[in-house]
Design a protein around this motif. Sequence first.
Motif, PDB file in Angstrom:
ATOM      1  N   ASN A   1      18.710  72.266 -18.091  1.00  0.00           N
ATOM      2  CA  ASN A   1      17.391  71.649 -17.950  1.00  0.00           C
ATOM      3  C   ASN A   1      17.471  70.140 -17.848  1.00  0.00           C
ATOM      4  OD1 ASN A   1      14.714  73.193 -18.151  1.00  0.00           O
ATOM      5  ND2 ASN A   1      16.176  74.397 -19.324  1.00  0.00           N
TER       6      ASN A   1
ATOM      7  N   ALA B   1       7.554  68.933 -15.238  1.00  0.00           N
ATOM      8  CA  ALA B   1       6.735  69.471 -16.335  1.00  0.00           C
ATOM      9  C   ALA B   1       7.363  70.736 -16.915  1.00  0.00           C
ATOM     10  CB  ALA B   1       5.324  69.764 -15.825  1.00  0.00           C
ATOM     11  N   LEU B   2       7.821  71.625 -16.041  1.00  0.00           N
ATOM     12  CA  LEU B   2       8.434  72.883 -16.507  1.00  0.00           C
ATOM     13  C   LEU B   2       9.746  72.622 -17.241  1.00  0.00           C
ATOM     14  CD1 LEU B   2       7.925  75.567 -13.711  1.00  0.00           C
ATOM     15  CD2 LEU B   2       7.227  75.722 -16.093  1.00  0.00           C
TER      16      LEU B   2
ATOM     17  N   LEU C   1      10.589  69.910 -18.913  1.00  0.00           N
ATOM     18  CA  LEU C   1      10.274  69.348 -20.235  1.00  0.00           C
ATOM     19  C   LEU C   1       9.769  70.447 -21.173  1.00  0.00           C
ATOM     20  CD1 LEU C   1       8.564  65.990 -19.190  1.00  0.00           C
ATOM     21  CD2 LEU C   1      10.757  66.244 -20.355  1.00  0.00           C
ATOM     22  N   LEU C   2       8.907  71.313 -20.635  1.00  0.00           N
ATOM     23  CA  LEU C   2       8.386  72.426 -21.432  1.00  0.00           C
ATOM     24  C   LEU C   2       9.532  73.326 -21.890  1.00  0.00           C
ATOM     25  CD1 LEU C   2       5.799  74.151 -22.295  1.00  0.00           C
ATOM     26  CD2 LEU C   2       6.205  75.411 -20.183  1.00  0.00           C
ATOM     27  N   ASN C   3      10.482  73.558 -20.973  1.00  0.00           N
ATOM     28  CA  ASN C   3      11.610  74.432 -21.286  1.00  0.00           C
ATOM     29  C   ASN C   3      12.510  73.829 -22.360  1.00  0.00           C
ATOM     30  OD1 ASN C   3      14.153  76.158 -19.333  1.00  0.00           O
ATOM     31  ND2 ASN C   3      13.023  76.799 -21.112  1.00  0.00           N
TER      32      ASN C   3
ATOM     33  N   ILE D   1      11.535  71.877 -24.775  1.00  0.00           N
ATOM     34  CA  ILE D   1      10.815  72.072 -26.058  1.00  0.00           C
ATOM     35  C   ILE D   1      10.943  73.534 -26.508  1.00  0.00           C
ATOM     36  CG2 ILE D   1       8.523  72.037 -27.130  1.00  0.00           C
ATOM     37  CD1 ILE D   1       7.873  69.709 -25.134  1.00  0.00           C
ATOM     38  N   LEU D   2      10.750  74.442 -25.569  1.00  0.00           N
ATOM     39  CA  LEU D   2      10.826  75.884 -25.851  1.00  0.00           C
ATOM     40  C   LEU D   2      12.212  76.264 -26.387  1.00  0.00           C
ATOM     41  CD1 LEU D   2       8.658  78.051 -25.403  1.00  0.00           C
ATOM     42  CD2 LEU D   2       9.743  78.599 -23.235  1.00  0.00           C
TER      43      LEU D   2
ATOM     44  N   VAL E   1      11.930  80.698 -17.355  1.00  0.00           N
ATOM     45  CA  VAL E   1      11.555  79.302 -17.032  1.00  0.00           C
ATOM     46  C   VAL E   1      12.704  78.546 -16.359  1.00  0.00           C
ATOM     47  CG1 VAL E   1      10.553  77.162 -17.933  1.00  0.00           C
ATOM     48  CG2 VAL E   1       9.860  79.339 -18.899  1.00  0.00           C
TER      49      VAL E   1
END
Lengths: 69, 208
Positions: A22, B21-22, B24-26, B28-29, B57
């Motif tokens: 990521n 956005a995805l 960053l969300l990932n 955190i997840l 994700v």
Amino acid sequence: MSDPRRWARLLTVAIVLALVFNLMALVALIRATPIIFTLFMFVAQPLIVVALIILVGAVVAGLRARSMV
Amino acid sequence: MPLPHGWIGTTSQWIQGFGIALALLNVILLLVVWFRLRATGAASSMWGWLLVAVGLVPIMVGFMAFAHGLESSATVSACGSCHVMTPFVNDLRDVKSETLAATHFKNRFILENQCYTCHSDYGLGGTISAKLAGLGHVWRYTTGRYEVPIKIAQPYSNLRCLSCHGESQRFLNAPGKKEMMPELIGGQTPCLSCHGPAHPEQKKEARL
């Protein structure tokens, strides 16, 4: 391989690999130079494949332990 | 130039925005799943979370990053990011330059991705071979396996010029062009023999 603690450790590795993936994807999305994009393709993508293999292995092992597979 | 009323950005910008956005969300997840896994130590109760955080994700993030990277790798700034290309890109942006590439750039004969448009063949095969060649360029650049002045790997195909100019009435009505078409298509007479130089001469210099 049915030791849950061992799978928990392996899953931690999968999470770390997914985190690295990521972060590399973030860099590629923010500043996609040819070198960064090449690194994303040849380093980050194999990392997430390895993470997925570990995850599938853990799920299958978990199901086997419960005699569901 | 002012943007048209109701401008909401390009598809590429939306992909980039959603991707960031995805991702960053990932992150955190993944951190939440990691801490929960450490706290409980039981993997089976976390399968749903893990499938989303490590499987679903990231695949979406990977798709968006790949699409954005593929799109970005065709831009002039991407070509100019390697210092060996700097003289060519500087010439392209020089409004006083009379080279063929600069003429196409400053008059916007090609709207965007000017390097890529002229240096890739048309269709899917052209895209694939251009991307593979690009990988080779990255490899040679990072390992220093190139010589200055750099040279085009293969003779420049007239078909790349004709893909745009070949159907143009201005081109077809120009004296002698119709008669020359078989020669131009066959490549016996390079377009650049009359319309060159495409780029400025690159001086022999030490690699940085």
